[in-house]
Design an enzyme around this catalytic site. Sequence first.
Site, mmCIF file in Angstrom:
data_model
loop_
_atom_site.group_PDB
_atom_site.id
_atom_site.type_symbol
_atom_site.label_atom_id
_atom_site.label_comp_id
_atom_site.label_asym_id
_atom_site.label_seq_id
_atom_site.Cartn_x
_atom_site.Cartn_y
_atom_site.Cartn_z
ATOM 1 N N PRO A 32 0.788 -1.233 0.000
ATOM 2 C CA PRO A 32 0.000 0.000 0.000
ATOM 3 C C PRO A 32 0.819 1.282 0.000
ATOM 4 O O PRO A 32 1.821 1.390 0.706
ATOM 5 C CB PRO A 32 -0.833 -0.109 1.288
ATOM 6 C CG PRO A 32 -0.140 -1.114 2.129
ATOM 7 C CD PRO A 32 0.516 -2.067 1.177
ATOM 8 N N ASN A 33 0.343 2.211 -0.796
ATOM 9 C CA ASN A 33 0.863 3.586 -0.906
ATOM 10 C C ASN A 33 2.202 3.698 -1.622
ATOM 11 O O ASN A 33 2.696 4.814 -1.814
ATOM 12 C CB ASN A 33 0.939 4.271 0.477
ATOM 13 C CG ASN A 33 -0.437 4.451 1.070
ATOM 14 O OD1 ASN A 33 -1.347 4.881 0.378
ATOM 15 N ND2 ASN A 33 -0.604 4.090 2.332
ATOM 16 N N ARG A 63 6.089 12.433 -2.353
ATOM 17 C CA ARG A 63 6.196 13.008 -1.006
ATOM 18 C C ARG A 63 7.240 12.255 -0.191
ATOM 19 O O ARG A 63 7.638 11.149 -0.566
ATOM 20 C CB ARG A 63 4.841 12.922 -0.284
ATOM 21 C CG ARG A 63 3.940 14.092 -0.609
ATOM 22 C CD ARG A 63 2.613 13.966 0.094
ATOM 23 N NE ARG A 63 1.739 13.047 -0.617
ATOM 24 C CZ ARG A 63 0.884 12.203 -0.030
ATOM 25 N NH1 ARG A 63 0.814 12.134 1.271
ATOM 26 N NH2 ARG A 63 0.116 11.422 -0.757
ATOM 27 N N TYR A 112 11.976 8.123 1.710
ATOM 28 C CA TYR A 112 11.810 7.077 0.681
ATOM 29 C C TYR A 112 12.570 7.357 -0.618
ATOM 30 O O TYR A 112 12.520 6.545 -1.538
ATOM 31 C CB TYR A 112 10.324 6.892 0.372
ATOM 32 C CG TYR A 112 9.527 6.444 1.581
ATOM 33 C CD1 TYR A 112 9.860 5.283 2.262
ATOM 34 C CD2 TYR A 112 8.459 7.202 2.057
ATOM 35 C CE1 TYR A 112 9.159 4.880 3.377
ATOM 36 C CE2 TYR A 112 7.738 6.804 3.178
ATOM 37 C CZ TYR A 112 8.098 5.642 3.827
ATOM 38 O OH TYR A 112 7.403 5.246 4.932
ATOM 39 N N ASN A 143 7.670 -5.776 -1.062
ATOM 40 C CA ASN A 143 7.695 -4.735 -0.048
ATOM 41 C C ASN A 143 6.260 -4.647 0.488
ATOM 42 O O ASN A 143 5.385 -4.062 -0.163
ATOM 43 C CB ASN A 143 8.119 -3.384 -0.632
ATOM 44 C CG ASN A 143 8.223 -2.315 0.453
ATOM 45 O OD1 ASN A 143 7.707 -2.493 1.561
ATOM 46 N ND2 ASN A 143 8.867 -1.211 0.142
ATOM 47 N N ALA A 202 3.078 -0.833 4.836
ATOM 48 C CA ALA A 202 2.521 -0.751 6.199
ATOM 49 C C ALA A 202 1.979 -2.092 6.692
ATOM 50 O O ALA A 202 1.956 -2.344 7.913
ATOM 51 C CB ALA A 202 1.427 0.312 6.230
ATOM 52 N N GLU A 238 11.804 -10.173 1.486
ATOM 53 C CA GLU A 238 11.110 -8.956 1.931
ATOM 54 C C GLU A 238 12.075 -7.777 1.785
ATOM 55 O O GLU A 238 13.243 -7.903 2.166
ATOM 56 C CB GLU A 238 10.729 -9.137 3.412
ATOM 57 C CG GLU A 238 10.167 -7.910 4.103
ATOM 58 C CD GLU A 238 10.126 -8.088 5.634
ATOM 59 O OE1 GLU A 238 10.660 -9.086 6.167
ATOM 60 O OE2 GLU A 238 9.569 -7.181 6.278
ATOM 61 N N HIS A 263 12.565 -3.336 2.166
ATOM 62 C CA HIS A 263 12.073 -2.022 2.582
ATOM 63 C C HIS A 263 13.051 -0.962 2.118
ATOM 64 O O HIS A 263 14.274 -1.156 2.203
ATOM 65 C CB HIS A 263 11.940 -1.942 4.110
ATOM 66 C CG HIS A 263 10.938 -2.899 4.644
ATOM 67 N ND1 HIS A 263 9.590 -2.704 4.525
ATOM 68 C CD2 HIS A 263 11.094 -4.102 5.242
ATOM 69 C CE1 HIS A 263 8.947 -3.732 5.053
ATOM 70 N NE2 HIS A 263 9.833 -4.607 5.483
ATOM 71 N N ARG A 311 13.316 4.006 12.798
ATOM 72 C CA ARG A 311 12.139 4.876 12.709
ATOM 73 C C ARG A 311 11.233 4.690 13.928
ATOM 74 O O ARG A 311 11.687 4.233 14.971
ATOM 75 C CB ARG A 311 11.415 4.593 11.377
ATOM 76 C CG ARG A 311 12.320 4.850 10.159
ATOM 77 C CD ARG A 311 11.583 4.651 8.856
ATOM 78 N NE ARG A 311 10.473 5.590 8.739
ATOM 79 C CZ ARG A 311 9.496 5.461 7.838
ATOM 80 N NH1 ARG A 311 9.516 4.444 6.971
ATOM 81 N NH2 ARG A 311 8.520 6.349 7.782
HETATM 82 O O1 CA2 Z 1 10.573 1.520 3.992
HETATM 83 C C1 CA2 Z 1 9.706 0.896 3.374
HETATM 84 O O2 CA2 Z 1 9.874 0.414 2.254
HETATM 85 C C2 CA2 Z 1 8.308 0.731 4.015
HETATM 86 O O3 CA2 Z 1 7.848 -0.570 3.693
HETATM 87 C C3 CA2 Z 1 7.433 1.795 3.376
HETATM 88 C C4 CA2 Z 1 6.031 1.866 3.983
HETATM 89 C C5 CA2 Z 1 6.092 1.958 5.494
HETATM 90 O O4 CA2 Z 1 4.780 1.897 6.038
HETATM 91 C C6 CA2 Z 1 6.936 0.851 6.102
HETATM 92 O O5 CA2 Z 1 6.991 1.035 7.508
HETATM 93 C C7 CA2 Z 1 8.338 0.870 5.526
HETATM 94 C C8 CA2 Z 1 5.282 3.094 3.428
HETATM 95 C C9 CA2 Z 1 5.100 3.107 1.934
HETATM 96 C C10 CA2 Z 1 4.402 4.364 1.527
HETATM 97 O O6 CA2 Z 1 5.322 5.205 0.841
HETATM 98 C C11 CA2 Z 1 5.003 6.505 0.600
HETATM 99 C C12 CA2 Z 1 5.814 7.176 -0.278
HETATM 100 C C13 CA2 Z 1 5.593 8.493 -0.577
HETATM 101 C C14 CA2 Z 1 4.528 9.158 -0.005
HETATM 102 C C15 CA2 Z 1 3.710 8.498 0.885
HETATM 103 C C16 CA2 Z 1 3.936 7.160 1.186
#
Ligand code: CA2
Length: 147
Positions: free
Chosen positions: A10-11, A18, A23, A75, A78, A99, A101, A108
């Site tokens: 997701p996302n 953003r 990221y 990946n 969340a 897996e 990330h 974090r």
């Molecule tokens: O670090 C990672 O790859 C995560 O899997 C990314 C997830 C986060 O919830 C994990 O804790 C770690 C979030 C992905 C959403 O990415 C966004 C990117 C830009 C704007 C908003 C969200």
Amino acid sequence: MEKILVIHGPNLNLLGTREPSIYGRLSLAKINQMLKTQARLAKVNLVIKQSNHEGQLVDLIGQARKKKFQGILINPAAYTHTSVALRDAVAACGLSLVEVHLSNIYAREEFRHKSLISPVASGTILGFGAKSYTLGLAALLDIIRLK
Ligand code: CA2
């Protein structure tokens, strides 16, 4: 030729728009392009999916073996920290699974320190930005080819 399933949770479709300090600046399309180039050089067939829906991710993992995939690069985003359903699907899928990330989840917020997926994955790579994906794909190919 091996067939690998890449799953973005997701996302991750928002990448590059953003939170670049966490990221990175690359879009998901760019990361996918990097993976496809790597796959072409390694002579492996990649199928790439992204979903914001837990059940859809569970279905993708559950159907992977029947669809003749040898491994999964995921990946879980969340859902890493919350989804027993995803963990059970991974544990049951019978495939090598890496897996990844982008960020170092242990550096974090505390709620990100627990991965429900890591104990049932073949291995986890994190904290290297987009490079986590390319390192993950290389590791997955090694696991599959050395089997
Ligand atoms: O670090 C990672 O790859 C995560 O899997 C990314 C997830 C986060 O919830 C994990 O804790 C770690 C979030 C992905 C959403 O990415 C966004 C990117 C830009 C704007 C908003 C969200």
